[in-house]
Write a protein that holds these residues in place. Structure first.
Motif, PDB file in Angstrom:
ATOM      1  N   HIS A 264      49.946  40.866  33.044  1.00 35.15           N
ATOM      2  CA  HIS A 264      49.248  39.622  32.696  1.00 35.15           C
ATOM      3  C   HIS A 264      49.293  38.681  33.910  1.00 35.15           C
ATOM      4  CE1 HIS A 264      49.149  40.924  28.512  1.00 35.15           C
ATOM      5  NE2 HIS A 264      50.382  41.357  28.716  1.00 35.15           N
TER       6      HIS A 264
ATOM      7  N   CYS B  39      44.398  38.877  24.927  1.00 32.32           N
ATOM      8  CA  CYS B  39      45.720  39.520  24.874  1.00 32.32           C
ATOM      9  C   CYS B  39      46.684  38.601  24.104  1.00 32.32           C
ATOM     10  CB  CYS B  39      46.255  39.832  26.276  1.00 32.32           C
ATOM     11  SG  CYS B  39      46.786  38.377  27.174  1.00 32.32           S
TER      12      CYS B  39
ATOM     13  N   CYS C 244      48.351  33.689  29.551  1.00 32.28           N
ATOM     14  CA  CYS C 244      47.614  34.645  30.386  1.00 32.28           C
ATOM     15  C   CYS C 244      46.173  34.199  30.663  1.00 32.28           C
ATOM     16  CB  CYS C 244      47.604  36.019  29.719  1.00 32.28           C
ATOM     17  SG  CYS C 244      46.790  37.258  30.750  1.00 32.28           S
TER      18      CYS C 244
ATOM     19  N   HIS D 130      44.352  36.463  32.834  1.00 32.61           N
ATOM     20  CA  HIS D 130      43.844  37.669  33.500  1.00 32.61           C
ATOM     21  C   HIS D 130      42.361  37.852  33.152  1.00 32.61           C
ATOM     22  CE1 HIS D 130      43.309  41.718  34.858  1.00 32.61           C
ATOM     23  NE2 HIS D 130      44.552  41.765  35.313  1.00 32.61           N
TER      24      HIS D 130
ATOM     25  N   HIS E 232      41.550  39.976  30.366  1.00 36.63           N
ATOM     26  CA  HIS E 232      42.136  39.569  29.084  1.00 36.63           C
ATOM     27  C   HIS E 232      41.464  38.308  28.545  1.00 36.63           C
ATOM     28  CE1 HIS E 232      46.108  41.715  30.457  1.00 36.63           C
ATOM     29  NE2 HIS E 232      45.044  42.481  30.505  1.00 36.63           N
TER      30      HIS E 232
HETATM   31 ZN    ZN Z   1      47.069  38.992  29.307  1.00 36.30          ZN
END
Ligand code: ZN
Ligand code: SF4
Length: 206
Positions: free
Chosen positions: A129, A169, A174, A176, A179
């Motif tokens: 992440h 996620c 996070c 990302h 994600h």
């Molecule tokens: Zn993530």
């Protein structure tokens, strides 16, 4: 009293970086704007960005911890930032050059600026992440307003997000790019999942 009468200063002065400065002969007030005068800072920087001794000038200000004015294209807050975040060795001009280029990159290369900001603010989290340093709310950059997730999406997909960008996620902080998803992507995923379910249902019924 200055007793010096010889010609040596000419030789010595010729090697002084100040003599090669693009601001030489200009009104020095231009490099010491009043607090908050962003236009004047920008004007001074514009001259610095074409100056052949930008690195030497920045090194001088950093090495002597000069507080006021624009030096080597760096404003006072930018020099503060270098002092706080980069342990730059002022005896190494190339090291100074690198750190100045890093700090000024958004101004010198506006196309890269969002990517630089991203690189600067993100950090890896366990499990693949990606975290975001500092406030996770809206921030303004060059007149555009982003949330960290919107920036993540924009840099990865190369387009502005449609609707809200949500995390996909389980890690709350996070950002990302893989994600996060915008409204369009979430709708497409939902349609794909429904189609898959319908297909499975059809297979079971058959
Ligand atoms: Zn993530
Ligand atoms: S970098 Fe700027 S302040 Fe420094 S010598 Fe050059 S023009 Fe002058």
């Amino acid at each position: 009293m200055n007793a010096y009468t010889g010609s040596v200063p000419d030789t010595r002065r010729a090697s002084d970086w100040r003599d090669r400065g693009a601001c030489r002969g200009a009104d020095s007030d231009g490099w010491f704007p009043s607090p908050g005068d962003a236009v004047a800072v920008k004007d001074a920087k514009r001259v610095c960005f074409g100056c052949p001794v930008m690195a030497e000038c920045a090194r001088h200000a950093l090495a002597h911890n000069i507080r006021d004015g624009v030096w080597g294209g760096l404003s006072e807050p930018q020099r503060d930032r270098i002092h706080r975040r980069h342990a730059v060795d002022c005896t190494d001009l190339d090291a100074v050059r690198r750190v100045v280029a890093k700090v000024l990159r958004p101004e010198l290369n506006p196309i890269m600026s969002l990517r630089d900001l991203w690189d600067d603010r993100t950090y890896p989290l366990p499990g693949g992440h990606l975290g975001w340093r500092g406030n996770s709310g809206n921030f303004s950059f060059r007149g555009q307003v982003f949330t960290p997730k919107q920036l993540s999406f924009r840099l990865d997909r190369g387009r502005k997000a449609a609707g809200i960008v949500r995390r996909t996620c389980e890690v709350v902080e996070c950002v990302h790019p893989l994600h996060v998803a915008d409204g369009k992507e979430r709708a497409a995923r939902k349609r794909a999942a429904e189609a898959l379910l319908a297909e499975r249902g059809g297979a079971v019924a058959a």
